[in-house]
Design an enzyme around this catalytic site. Structure first.
Site, PDB file in Angstrom:
ATOM      1  N   SER A 265      -4.926 -10.190  -9.897  1.00 56.29           N
ATOM      2  CA  SER A 265      -5.175  -8.923  -9.940  1.00 56.29           C
ATOM      3  C   SER A 265      -6.193  -9.048 -10.859  1.00 56.29           C
ATOM      4  O   SER A 265      -7.982  -9.493 -10.568  1.00 56.29           O
ATOM      5  CB  SER A 265      -3.572  -8.195 -10.861  1.00 56.29           C
ATOM      6  OG  SER A 265      -4.205  -7.056 -10.753  1.00 56.29           O
ATOM      7  N   ASP A 379      -0.351  -4.712  -0.603  1.00 58.71           N
ATOM      8  CA  ASP A 379      -0.146  -4.298  -1.980  1.00 58.71           C
ATOM      9  C   ASP A 379      -0.856  -2.925  -1.333  1.00 58.71           C
ATOM     10  O   ASP A 379      -2.165  -2.626  -1.412  1.00 58.71           O
ATOM     11  CB  ASP A 379      -1.341  -5.874  -2.295  1.00 58.71           C
ATOM     12  CG  ASP A 379      -1.870  -5.392  -3.722  1.00 58.71           C
ATOM     13  OD1 ASP A 379      -1.336  -4.796  -4.332  1.00 58.71           O
ATOM     14  OD2 ASP A 379      -2.176  -7.036  -3.600  1.00 58.71           O
ATOM     15  N   HIS A 411       1.589  -6.750  -4.105  1.00 64.37           N
ATOM     16  CA  HIS A 411       0.525  -7.044  -5.407  1.00 64.37           C
ATOM     17  C   HIS A 411       1.242  -8.811  -6.209  1.00 64.37           C
ATOM     18  O   HIS A 411       0.362  -9.129  -6.428  1.00 64.37           O
ATOM     19  CB  HIS A 411       0.464  -5.652  -6.112  1.00 64.37           C
ATOM     20  CG  HIS A 411      -0.898  -6.232  -7.000  1.00 64.37           C
ATOM     21  ND1 HIS A 411      -1.835  -6.344  -7.443  1.00 64.37           N
ATOM     22  CD2 HIS A 411      -0.558  -6.475  -8.678  1.00 64.37           C
ATOM     23  CE1 HIS A 411      -2.746  -6.276  -7.819  1.00 64.37           C
ATOM     24  NE2 HIS A 411      -1.881  -6.577  -8.516  1.00 64.37           N
TER      25      HIS A 411
END
Length: 446
Positions: A265, A379, A411
């Site tokens: 991320s 995601d 995610h």
């Protein structure tokens, strides 16, 4: 068991820094918390909302406040009385221990120096019977007899970070991967509810002959000691990652020429900066890597979340508009605002100014280093359409860049089905073994 009700946890992509502790006004915080409780009891949810900081207002609506309180009453029965009060100076929090028909709960209200509410939650008091800790099992692909874990320290001094090195058993030197967590004050495992995705990956890789280093983020280990007004993403992630690389280069059993860095991320978002700062890194691994400005993604996420029921109410739209206003303020910052102490989405002006001209995909294209991108197609926080596509466009035609997507992964790289929601993150699971195998095969070929 009564689940803790968190009114600030509506945006699942954690804000960059979160709220740092401030020490002001001990007794007034309790008085103000008592006033907030009275507003709950009288149904003045709009009055409570009006006292929130702008950062909090974009995370919760008046309707959600009402739903939280009424849902709480359904679970624990009617409010009876306040049985104790206390004050936490470090976070300027007034705490009321309340007796309900079925249980005692704390109302915790945190204030900034302007008496604005920066945090509000209901939680079981410390004296209550503790909630059992989540059970964390090993993923099926982990062979705990194949590697040994030791404690390590990243950096020196007051802001050094505790970490874990997972080193495969056996002779010789091994390639190594450093794991970087995403946004927010994450621990080394990126623990969320009953899941530890970075530990899953570490154990999976170490089981197949790859050393892995993971460590607590500085915002997790030393949040209250940081100078928030001078804090940048380099302080949050980049500098410590470079120290971790240097640590591994001097670690017995690790091949110093085959050290890779993997970022999840926000950790993936900054990988091009790390690669530019250290050209000897063997490769970069992007796990659901953000490719767009944070403020843009937060708006998109909030819009997605409030629209999960199929409609966006006027209150929902006001919340989205409020985030957009703050995003506009971030986009309009200039160098003259560098000393401004106003926090925008939990971060100072200097944090946003540092990222103003940063385009991660373009920066990645300037690097001469192998790269692997792994993305879950379910995601909703970092998406194939809006993020992975930017990486692909910037790196098109590179034979040293690999893109792999998994249809069922969210995610956190954990499989699921149906429309993805925040509730899915509460379900215990493990990072998909295909993700681990993809990384192993790629590292072995580079």
């Amino acid at each position: 068991m009564i689940k803790r009700v968190l009114l600030m946890a509506l945006i699942v992509l954690v804000l960059p820094l979160g709220v740092f502790a401030q020490e002001t006004m001990p007794e007034p915080a309790i008085t103000q918390a008592e006033a907030i409780l009275n507003q709950f009891l009288t149904g003045d949810y709009a009055g409570i909302y009006a006292q929130f900081s702008e950062d909090v207002k974009v995370m919760v609506t008046v309707e959600q406040l009402q739903e939280a309180w009424e849902g709480l009453i359904e679970q624990v029965g009617e409010f009876q009385s306040v049985v104790a009060t206390r004050y936490e100076a470090g976070s300027n929090t007034g705490i009321l221990t309340m007796q309900f028909a079925a249980i005692q709960l704390d109302l915790r209200v945190s204030f900034d120096e302007n008496d604005t509410i920066i945090g509000l939650q209901f939680a079981q008091p410390p004296s209550a019977e503790p909630t059992p800790a989540p059970m964390f099992s090993a993923p099926p692909y982990a062979d705990l007899n194949a590697f040994t874990e030791t404690d390590v320290t990243i950096g020196e001094g007051d802001l050094s970070l505790p970490g874990t090195l997972s080193l495969p058993n056996g002779e010789g030197t091994f390639p190594a991967v450093i794991l970087l967590a995403g946004s927010g004050p994450n621990d080394r495992d990126e623990t969320y509810a009953s899941n530890k995705p970075l530990r899953d990956i570490a154990w999976g890789l170490a089981s197949q002959g790859i050393a892995v280093l993971r460590y607590d983020k500085v915002t997790f280990a030393h949040g209250s000691a940081l100078d928030i007004l001078t804090f940048t993403i380099d302080d949050e992630i980049v500098n410590d990652a470079l120290l971790a690389v240097e640590l591994l280069r001097g670690t017995e059993g690790v091949d110093p020429s085959r050290i890779f860095v993997a970022g999840h991320s926000l950790g993936g978002y900054v990988l091009p900066r790390i690669g530019a700062a250290d050209a000897e890194i063997a490769g970069l691994i992007y796990l659901a890597a953000l490719a767009r400005p944070l403020q843009e993604v937060i708006i998109e996420q909030q819009t997605y979340l409030v629209g999960l029921d199929g409609t966006i109410s006027e209150a929902d739209q006001r919340g989205i508009d409020a985030i957009q206003t703050i995003a506009d303020q971030i986009n309009e910052l200039t160098s003259e605002d560098a000393d401004d102490d106003t926090l925008l989405i939990g971060a100072p002006a200097v944090y946003w100014l540092d990222l103003q001209d940063y385009n991660p995909a373009e920066s990645a294209a300037a690097l001469d280093v192998p790269m692997l991108f792994i993305q879950g197609e379910r995601d909703y926080q970092v998406t194939v359409e809006r993020d992975l596509s930017l990486w692909q466009a910037a790196l098109e035609g590179r034979d040293d860049v690999t893109f792999v997507t998994f249809p069922s992964l969210n995610h956190h790289m954990i499989p699921g089905d149906g429309q993805p929601t925040p509730a899915e993150y509460e379900i215990a699971g493990h990072v998909d073994g295909g993700v681990v195998n993809t990384i192993v095969e790629w590292v072995e070929s580079n």
